[in-house]
Scaffold this motif. Structure first.
Motif, PDB file in Angstrom:
ATOM      1  N   ASP A  82       1.000  -1.333   0.089  1.00 50.70           N
ATOM      2  CA  ASP A  82      -0.024  -0.057   0.036  1.00 50.70           C
ATOM      3  C   ASP A  82       1.001   1.305  -0.044  1.00 50.70           C
ATOM      4  OD1 ASP A  82      -1.659   2.060   0.467  1.00 50.70           O
ATOM      5  OD2 ASP A  82      -2.753   0.929   2.148  1.00 50.70           O
ATOM      6  N   LEU A 396      -2.603  -4.152  -7.268  1.00 51.50           N
ATOM      7  CA  LEU A 396      -1.675  -3.615  -6.237  1.00 51.50           C
ATOM      8  C   LEU A 396      -0.880  -2.685  -6.789  1.00 51.50           C
ATOM      9  CD1 LEU A 396      -0.475  -6.643  -4.380  1.00 51.50           C
ATOM     10  CD2 LEU A 396      -2.188  -5.020  -3.587  1.00 51.50           C
ATOM     11  N   SER A 429      -5.592   3.579  -7.104  1.00 45.62           N
ATOM     12  CA  SER A 429      -5.171   2.548  -6.116  1.00 45.62           C
ATOM     13  C   SER A 429      -5.977   2.982  -4.793  1.00 45.62           C
ATOM     14  CB  SER A 429      -3.577   2.917  -5.671  1.00 45.62           C
ATOM     15  OG  SER A 429      -3.367   4.071  -5.724  1.00 45.62           O
ATOM     16  N   LEU A 433      -7.521  -0.640  -3.217  1.00 45.37           N
ATOM     17  CA  LEU A 433      -6.956  -1.100  -1.905  1.00 45.37           C
ATOM     18  C   LEU A 433      -8.009  -0.794  -0.598  1.00 45.37           C
ATOM     19  CD1 LEU A 433      -3.272   0.337  -2.169  1.00 45.37           C
ATOM     20  CD2 LEU A 433      -4.053  -2.131  -2.128  1.00 45.37           C
ATOM     21  N   ALA A 445      -4.470  -5.104   1.130  1.00 47.50           N
ATOM     22  CA  ALA A 445      -3.234  -4.741   0.712  1.00 47.50           C
ATOM     23  C   ALA A 445      -2.325  -6.079   0.484  1.00 47.50           C
ATOM     24  CB  ALA A 445      -2.782  -3.695   1.694  1.00 47.50           C
TER      25      ALA A 445
END
Ligand code: HEM
Length: 534
Positions: A82, A396, A429, A433, A445
């Motif tokens: 993350d 990711l 993102s 996440l 994550a």
């Protein structure tokens, strides 16, 4: 005397006119947009004159770097995927403070930052031409993108999309897989040679440049029918151009005022010089491909350009721009994002040997079990584990950090009225996440390709290839290119993280490893005997 007074009065009124113009474009116009959003209860940090929230962004970034919230570095086996707080601390801090919809400004450009699922969903379903690509830094990026498909809007974009998209449909990609395999073999053979020359069975290696060369080679061969050498020259220059136009001291004042002639920065001149050299190389390619139909993207663009009015088979000046700009756009769009995704994917497989083994077994079963075939399109489609690993890598480490749009007319999204001119940024993102969207807790994550086994994620939760009408048109091509590379690499090598690897995601138009991806490659005895392997 009268003449002097008249000249002084003219100069004074010119100054007043320029001052009034600057006040309007730098403050009044953006303030109207911000007021429109504030009236709907949308908050955000207070901008200052003339740079909006730029100083805040810099101080958030400096604080994150100082506090080592950078995600950089590495403790034993502990890599934090993350990177949001590290790479985009300002967005994260503002999101916590103002919620999933907030506004901020860079100079006189007003942004609406949106991570509310219902709005993102509506944006994904919107096909209106009123929702265009953001014009943020358009003048600065002009040498890189021109008027090609990536940044154009309206009918000009629709025409280019209609022409280019079919060249990347699955039936076309199917015919490109052999060329991709040829390019990947060059790469794996070079790694094998280096291991042999080192006298051992393993090698500690920075993989990024080699993978970029693969990606460049694939596009050169498949889309432009060009030699590796010429393709590489074009890529090297486009990469240099990319660095030149993304230097942080971009001509923001020129962008804000529209008075670029007042701010002739060295970087601008350098970019245009480089652009001239890229153009000459591309026109050379056009010359080489001019007479015959190579059945590739370049031929399709040339056909269209000639049909569009280049007399006697000659490509007219506007048509020449069309071909050059779109070649640059495809090189840019298809090269870096695929190479960076491949590098992140190998990093993650190095961290997760159990997935590496699983994918290796699957590749060997799909290709080698059937009499030593090299991977073809149907074999690639059968590789479910590899598909899931790539999907999880794109979750990711999505190459495109934001999906950006601009309201070209006032429009409504998820009940928010977005005035004309506002830039809409969806932070990819943040959605990828989101603990609620991705299973709660710390799970979001973590690397777990199995989450893609059964269900397609909802539209608003997963956007590695963007959203709506402007979604990436090269995704089938990119998936095939990634699968070819990864299957050849995994058949020949075991990969582990080098002790020298430093985890360092950084944003440079796309999110890449600032210090590169460093792996230890160890030769494995492959069951595959295709294409000259033992
Ligand atoms: C893993 C690799 C790739 C990723 C992650 C990726 C991602 C993206 C993203 C996020 C966008 C913007 C979409 C939006 O704004 O909604 C985009 C657009 C685009 N991509 Fe890709 N891309 C990849 C590979 C490729 C390849 C290989 C090509 C072509 C050879 C390509 C061609 C394009 C084009 C032409 C557009 C502009 C589409 C339009 O505006 O109509 N991409 N891509």
């Amino acid at each position: 005397m009268v003449v002097v007074v008249a000249a002084a009065m003219a100069a004074a009124s010119l100054c007043c006119g320029v001052a009034a113009y600057l006040y309007y474009v730098l403050w009044l116009a953006p303030e109207r947009l911000r007021a429109h959003l504030r009236r709907q209860g949308i908050g955000g940090p207070t901008p200052s004159f003339p740079y909006g929230n730029l100083a805040d962004m810099r101080s958030h970034a400096a604080a994150a770097a100082g506090g080592k919230a950078t995600g950089e570095g590495r403790q034993e086996g502990d890599i934090v995927h993350d990177y949001r707080q590290a790479v985009f601390p300002f967005y994260e801090n503002w999101r916590k403070q103002y919620g999933p919809v907030f506004t901020y400004s860079v100079g006189n450009m007003v942004f609406l930052h949106v991570s509310r699922p219902d709005i993102v969903r509506e944006l994904s379903l919107c096909v209106s031409l009123d929702l265009g690509k953001s014009s943020y830094m358009k003048a600065t990026h002009q040498p890189l993108f021109g008027e090609g498909i990536l940044k154009s809007n309206g009918n000009a974009w629709a025409h280019q999309r209609k022409l280019i998209a079919p060249e990347f449909f699955p039936d076309k990609v199917k015919g490109m897989v052999d060329l991709m395999v040829d390019s990947a073999q060059v790469l794996v053979s070079s790694w094998e040679d280096r291991i042999d020359r080192s006298g051992g069975n393993a090698l500690d290696l920075m993989i990024d440049d080699d993978i970029r060369a693969y990606s460049a080679d694939v596009i050169s061969r498949t889309c432009f029918g060009s030699s590796y050498v010429k393709g590489k020259q074009i890529f090297d220059m486009i990469r240099e151009l990319q660095k030149t136009v993304s230097t942080k001291k971009q001509n923001l004042l020129a962008e804000m005022t529209g008075l670029s002639f007042l701010f002739p920065k060295a970087s601008g001149r350098a970019a245009w010089r480089l652009n001239g050299r890229v153009r000459a190389l591309i026109l050379d390619l056009v010359g080489e491909n001019g007479e015959e139909d190579g059945g590739n993207l370049l031929s399709a663009m040339l056909r269209s350009a000639r049909g569009g009015g280049g007399g006697g088979g000659e490509v007219a000046a506007a048509a020449e721009d069309f071909v050059v700009d779109n070649c640059k756009n495809i090189y840019f769009a298809g090269y870096e994002s695929t190479a960076v995704t491949a590098a992140w994917c190998l990093m993650l497989l190095a961290l997760h040997p159990e997935w590496q083994d699983r994918v290796r077994d699957e590749v060997q079963a799909a290709c080698c079990g059937g009499g030593g075939r090299s991977p073809d399109f149907p074999a690639l489609q059968k590789m479910k584990n590899l598909t899931m690993v790539i999907q999880e890598t794109l979750r990711l480490y999505p190459a495109g950090a934001v999906v950006s749009r601009q309201a070209l007319r006032e429009l409504s999204l998820g009940g928010v009225r977005v005035p004309r001119g506002v830039n809409i940024y969806v932070p990819v993102s943040t959605l990828h996440l989101d603990a609620e969207l991705w299973g709660g807790g710390a799970g979001a994550a973590e690397f777990d390709p199995a989450r893609f086994a059964d269900a397609r994620p909802p539209l608003h939760a997963y956007l590695p290839f963007g959203a709506g009408a402007r979604t990436c048109l090269g995704q089938t091509f990119a998936m095939a290119e990634l699968k070819v590379l990864l299957s050849l690499v995994l058949c020949r090598f075991e990969v582990a993280l080098s002790p020298e690897y430093v985890h360092s995601p950084a944003h440079k138009l796309i999110v890449e490893a600032e210090h590169g991806v460093r792996l230890v490659l160890k030769k494995v005895r492959s069951k595959c005997d295709w294409a000259g392997f033992d």
